[in-house]
Design a protein around this motif. Sequence first.
Motif, PDB file in Angstrom:
ATOM      1  N   LEU A 111       0.828  -1.206   0.000  1.00 40.22           N
ATOM      2  CA  LEU A 111       0.000   0.000   0.000  1.00 40.22           C
ATOM      3  C   LEU A 111       0.865   1.261   0.000  1.00 40.22           C
ATOM      4  O   LEU A 111       1.945   1.277   0.585  1.00 40.22           O
ATOM      5  CB  LEU A 111      -0.892   0.056   1.240  1.00 40.22           C
ATOM      6  CG  LEU A 111      -1.711  -1.160   1.636  1.00 40.22           C
ATOM      7  CD1 LEU A 111      -2.591  -0.806   2.840  1.00 40.22           C
ATOM      8  CD2 LEU A 111      -2.577  -1.641   0.488  1.00 40.22           C
ATOM      9  N   HIS A 113      -0.007   5.849  -0.579  1.00 36.45           N
ATOM     10  CA  HIS A 113      -1.052   6.791  -0.996  1.00 36.45           C
ATOM     11  C   HIS A 113      -0.469   7.851  -1.911  1.00 36.45           C
ATOM     12  O   HIS A 113       0.685   8.278  -1.750  1.00 36.45           O
ATOM     13  CB  HIS A 113      -1.800   7.400   0.192  1.00 36.45           C
ATOM     14  CG  HIS A 113      -0.961   8.193   1.155  1.00 36.45           C
ATOM     15  ND1 HIS A 113      -0.756   9.544   1.017  1.00 36.45           N
ATOM     16  CD2 HIS A 113      -0.301   7.818   2.270  1.00 36.45           C
ATOM     17  CE1 HIS A 113       0.001   9.965   2.019  1.00 36.45           C
ATOM     18  NE2 HIS A 113       0.299   8.945   2.785  1.00 36.45           N
ATOM     19  N   GLU A 180      -5.831   9.329   1.488  1.00 34.34           N
ATOM     20  CA  GLU A 180      -5.390   8.830   2.799  1.00 34.34           C
ATOM     21  C   GLU A 180      -5.365   9.946   3.828  1.00 34.34           C
ATOM     22  O   GLU A 180      -5.695   9.741   4.987  1.00 34.34           O
ATOM     23  CB  GLU A 180      -4.004   8.188   2.678  1.00 34.34           C
ATOM     24  CG  GLU A 180      -3.535   7.444   3.940  1.00 34.34           C
ATOM     25  CD  GLU A 180      -2.858   8.324   4.985  1.00 34.34           C
ATOM     26  OE1 GLU A 180      -2.763   7.886   6.132  1.00 34.34           O
ATOM     27  OE2 GLU A 180      -2.447   9.463   4.678  1.00 34.34           O
ATOM     28  N   ALA A 187      -8.884   3.617   0.052  1.00 35.83           N
ATOM     29  CA  ALA A 187      -8.429   2.353   0.640  1.00 35.83           C
ATOM     30  C   ALA A 187      -9.628   1.474   0.967  1.00 35.83           C
ATOM     31  O   ALA A 187      -9.617   0.261   0.752  1.00 35.83           O
ATOM     32  CB  ALA A 187      -7.616   2.628   1.898  1.00 35.83           C
ATOM     33  N   ASP A 206       2.156  -1.249   4.612  1.00 34.03           N
ATOM     34  CA  ASP A 206       1.819   0.151   4.362  1.00 34.03           C
ATOM     35  C   ASP A 206       2.839   1.024   5.101  1.00 34.03           C
ATOM     36  O   ASP A 206       3.686   0.518   5.824  1.00 34.03           O
ATOM     37  CB  ASP A 206       0.391   0.426   4.883  1.00 34.03           C
ATOM     38  CG  ASP A 206      -0.197   1.747   4.380  1.00 34.03           C
ATOM     39  OD1 ASP A 206       0.438   2.415   3.541  1.00 34.03           O
ATOM     40  OD2 ASP A 206      -1.297   2.107   4.827  1.00 34.03           O
ATOM     41  N   THR A 422      -3.273   4.927   9.230  1.00 32.59           N
ATOM     42  CA  THR A 422      -2.834   4.625   7.870  1.00 32.59           C
ATOM     43  C   THR A 422      -3.992   3.980   7.106  1.00 32.59           C
ATOM     44  O   THR A 422      -4.965   3.528   7.704  1.00 32.59           O
ATOM     45  CB  THR A 422      -1.649   3.641   7.872  1.00 32.59           C
ATOM     46  OG1 THR A 422      -2.127   2.347   8.279  1.00 32.59           O
ATOM     47  CG2 THR A 422      -0.538   4.085   8.815  1.00 32.59           C
ATOM     48  N   ASP A 423      -3.831   3.904   5.799  1.00 31.17           N
ATOM     49  CA  ASP A 423      -4.816   3.206   4.977  1.00 31.17           C
ATOM     50  C   ASP A 423      -4.950   1.730   5.377  1.00 31.17           C
ATOM     51  O   ASP A 423      -5.979   1.108   5.133  1.00 31.17           O
ATOM     52  CB  ASP A 423      -4.403   3.283   3.500  1.00 31.17           C
ATOM     53  CG  ASP A 423      -4.932   4.550   2.823  1.00 31.17           C
ATOM     54  OD1 ASP A 423      -5.827   5.207   3.387  1.00 31.17           O
ATOM     55  OD2 ASP A 423      -4.457   4.864   1.707  1.00 31.17           O
ATOM     56  N   ALA A 424      -3.902   1.190   5.989  1.00 32.21           N
ATOM     57  CA  ALA A 424      -3.887  -0.245   6.310  1.00 32.21           C
ATOM     58  C   ALA A 424      -5.054  -0.643   7.201  1.00 32.21           C
ATOM     59  O   ALA A 424      -5.471  -1.794   7.196  1.00 32.21           O
ATOM     60  CB  ALA A 424      -2.556  -0.607   6.976  1.00 32.21           C
ATOM     61  N   ARG A 436       3.191  -2.062   9.133  1.00 32.08           N
ATOM     62  CA  ARG A 436       3.277  -0.656   8.724  1.00 32.08           C
ATOM     63  C   ARG A 436       4.726  -0.217   8.824  1.00 32.08           C
ATOM     64  O   ARG A 436       5.228   0.081   9.895  1.00 32.08           O
ATOM     65  CB  ARG A 436       2.370   0.186   9.628  1.00 32.08           C
ATOM     66  CG  ARG A 436       0.891  -0.211   9.504  1.00 32.08           C
ATOM     67  CD  ARG A 436       0.111   0.179  10.737  1.00 32.08           C
ATOM     68  NE  ARG A 436      -1.275  -0.239  10.658  1.00 32.08           N
ATOM     69  CZ  ARG A 436      -1.719  -1.409  11.099  1.00 32.08           C
ATOM     70  NH1 ARG A 436      -0.898  -2.287  11.618  1.00 32.08           N
ATOM     71  NH2 ARG A 436      -2.999  -1.719  11.011  1.00 32.08           N
TER      72      ARG A 436
END
Length: 480
Positions: A111, A113, A180, A187, A206, A422-424, A436
């Motif tokens: 991942l 962004h 993000e 995401a 990510d 985070t997008d995770a 991450r």
Amino acid sequence: MKRALRWLGAALAVLVAVLVARGMTATSRQITAPPADSLPAFELDAACERLSAVVRLRTVTDSGGGAFAELHDMLADRLPGVRALERRDFPLGALYTWKGSDPTLPPALFLAHADVVPVEAPQTWTHPPFGGVRADGLIWGRGALDDKASLMALLEAASALRSEGFTPRRTLMFAFGHDEETRGQGARQIAAYLAEQGVRAALVIDEGGVITDGLVPGAPGPVALVGIAEKDAINVRLTARDVGGHGSMPPPHTAAGRVGRAVALLEANPFPLRITPAAAAFMDWLAPELPFGARLVLRNRWLFGSLVRARYGATPKTAAQMRTTTAVTMLSGGPKANVLPKQATATINFRLLPGATHEQVLARARQVIGDPQVEVELIESVSAERAFVTDPDGPAFATVQRAIARVFPEVITVPFLVVAMTDARHYAAVSDQILRFAPLRLTAGDTDRIHGTDERISEADYGAMVRFYAQLMRGLQDAS
Ligand SMILES: [Zn+2]
């Protein structure tokens, strides 16, 4: 009496022996690995040119789709390896897939962004924030660290591997969100699609942790902080209402006064510091690398727990690792200085430790405030409360640690809790191996550049990022 003293003495001797033994026997979790494989198809100078071109695109969050479309066109145009990947577009993101030769192996998902935060005072920058200037061995501009370096390094690595004839057995996927920094909807869209397709990934990686230099107290050298969990965030509004009236005949408490008192109580009563499983993992991995005294304390938390909490609680940075934090961010009251407000509000941003629930935080806030005339309500929850801690003794962590050891042999790897989001966080349905970590080298000064002024990356560090991702992509082929 004498006998009692003798017993006490003996007990103390045993205690000291146990403490020292635990301090001495701390086995290092670090590994040694062969040097990184070479990546002959990778040309650093050309790659830096491409990163600089991507930094010039103003992909500011919520700036509309144009700049993002341009970005994906540019990637296909300038990186032949990217053209060969299958691309699927989402309203706020894009997913690239490099099909592996063995469809029975679970894929790996990378991942990054594509959006960046706005620039507040461009005139204070050494080089224009959207100039992508290359000077003094550095690439300057908004997004050079967060997160275009990762996005581009991932694709550079894949592209170089591809032109060297490497074909993955395990499918490699690259998911790039376009928002993000605000909502993370991109995401969410990609994760929902993957979940719907029944994808279970062996690894999701990510941003979040980095390689820090001089940021971990006591560490003998640079430390790669690999995020095994992240905090959840909620916004809570406090509201007090009143009949209003003229300022000349006030009751003992106005609506504004009530909210002010509530806010003061919340600040005066922070959540207790806790050594959570993520904090414990951090200490267990770090302790063997520390000098004897610090090791003795961290290895004997059953006895020195309060000392450890006091030490970590001393600065906001370390305290955030060990408690649900309370930040009063917005206040509003009456419209006029001589009028009693009919309503006053405060907004509190809570960042929750893994395992804490929204309900618990609201209940505690109500209890601390202790005023039924102050309404406490959840107004926004940023995640879906599905946060979990990835096992640092699991396969994904081992694979990432091995890639770190091969590319950055002087670096210690330690699991930790990411306090930002985070997008995770949206990928919980896609994998239970979410990490991450971006292989960025950051000093204390660099951390202020992220979202700040003079964001930049060293070209040498950028090259190391590409090498790391290439090594990880290779290493993932061996992992089960
Ligand atoms: Zn970021």
